[in-house]
Write a protein that holds these residues in place. Sequence first.
Motif, short mmCIF file in Angstrom:
data_model
loop_
_atom_site.label_atom_id
_atom_site.label_comp_id
_atom_site.label_asym_id
_atom_site.label_seq_id
_atom_site.Cartn_x
_atom_site.Cartn_y
_atom_site.Cartn_z
N UNK A 3 0.84 -1.20 0.00
CA UNK A 3 0.00 0.00 0.00
C UNK A 3 0.87 1.25 0.00
N UNK A 33 7.34 17.72 -4.53
CA UNK A 33 6.38 17.09 -5.44
C UNK A 33 7.05 16.57 -6.71
N UNK A 40 0.90 12.91 -3.70
CA UNK A 40 0.11 14.03 -3.16
C UNK A 40 1.00 14.77 -2.17
N UNK A 41 0.94 16.09 -2.21
CA UNK A 41 1.67 16.87 -1.20
C UNK A 41 1.02 18.24 -1.16
N UNK A 42 0.24 18.51 -0.13
CA UNK A 42 -0.35 19.85 -0.05
C UNK A 42 -0.32 20.39 1.37
N UNK A 56 -0.14 17.27 4.10
CA UNK A 56 -0.78 16.01 3.72
C UNK A 56 -0.03 15.42 2.53
N UNK A 57 0.42 14.19 2.67
CA UNK A 57 1.33 13.60 1.69
C UNK A 57 0.92 12.17 1.37
N UNK A 58 1.13 11.77 0.11
CA UNK A 58 1.03 10.35 -0.26
C UNK A 58 2.27 10.00 -1.09
N UNK A 97 -2.70 3.71 2.13
CA UNK A 97 -3.66 4.13 1.12
C UNK A 97 -4.36 2.90 0.53
N UNK A 98 -5.66 2.94 0.54
CA UNK A 98 -6.46 1.81 0.06
C UNK A 98 -6.90 2.00 -1.38
N UNK A 99 -6.99 3.22 -1.82
CA UNK A 99 -7.41 3.47 -3.18
C UNK A 99 -7.75 4.92 -3.35
N UNK A 100 -8.36 5.19 -4.49
CA UNK A 100 -8.68 6.56 -4.79
C UNK A 100 -7.94 6.95 -6.02
N UNK A 101 -8.03 8.19 -6.34
CA UNK A 101 -7.47 8.67 -7.57
C UNK A 101 -6.26 9.50 -7.20
N UNK A 102 -5.11 9.06 -7.67
CA UNK A 102 -3.86 9.74 -7.40
C UNK A 102 -3.16 9.90 -8.74
N UNK B 29 -14.65 6.79 -4.82
CA UNK B 29 -13.53 7.68 -5.17
C UNK B 29 -13.30 7.71 -6.68
N UNK B 33 -13.64 11.33 -8.55
CA UNK B 33 -12.42 11.97 -9.05
C UNK B 33 -12.59 12.51 -10.47
N UNK B 41 -8.52 12.93 -4.02
CA UNK B 41 -9.57 12.13 -3.37
C UNK B 41 -8.98 10.75 -3.11
N UNK B 43 -8.63 7.26 -0.24
CA UNK B 43 -9.19 6.48 0.87
C UNK B 43 -8.03 5.78 1.55
N UNK B 99 -1.32 25.77 -0.60
CA UNK B 99 -0.41 25.54 -1.72
C UNK B 99 -0.05 24.09 -1.78
#
Lengths: 103, 103
Positions: A3, A33, A40-42, A56-58, A97-102, B29, B33, B41, B43, B99
């Motif tokens: 994950x 980024x 993701x990084x905001x 917030x980061x992925x 992270x389980x899913x979603x749109x990245x 999601x 998205x 977005x 999860x 940002x």
Amino acid sequence: MTKKYGLHGKLTATDGNKDALASILVKASKLVFTMKGCHVYFISEDKNDPAAVWVTEVWDSKEDHDNSLQVPGVRELITQAMPLLAEKPQKAQELDILGGALR
Amino acid sequence: MTKKYGLHGKLTATDGNKDALASILVKASKLVFTMKGCHVYFISEDKNDPAAVWVTEVWDSKEDHDNSLQVPGVRELITQAMPLLAEKPQKAQELDILGGALR
């Protein structure tokens, strides 16, 4: 499949330094980024917690996240941010992270 | 410029229903998205809170977020998720985005 690694954390500024802290973190976000494994990084703020700045980061992995802290431009920005902190950064959540749109 | 709108929220499942809840949210999601104004977005889950599923979103505006809840496919998924919830969804933070790098 491993994950992806997420982190939602809070930095609290000393009195009067919230905007300066946020500005440093926004600069850092632009560097970070572009790095390997960052999805993701905001940077954000919460009306209910006016001295705090959220990050917030992925990432593909915790390792990619940890490596990002060692990059020269980022290290300099961390050094600038440290004296503006009222307390140690708080990990609100470490996330798998389980899913979603990245991207 | 108006700041983008973020939401980091937690849904807690009833006993044994965490994976089912997460799976519904991942489906949602993918729909959400594609909608107007959606930038982030995803999860996720947090080891320290095993019954919880987190939803992290960034939108152009709160209005775009609110509209996403009214779309037919999403409404159906919400209807499936509701009986699996142990409590009302919790807004951990409502965020104004300062940002960072977003698609």
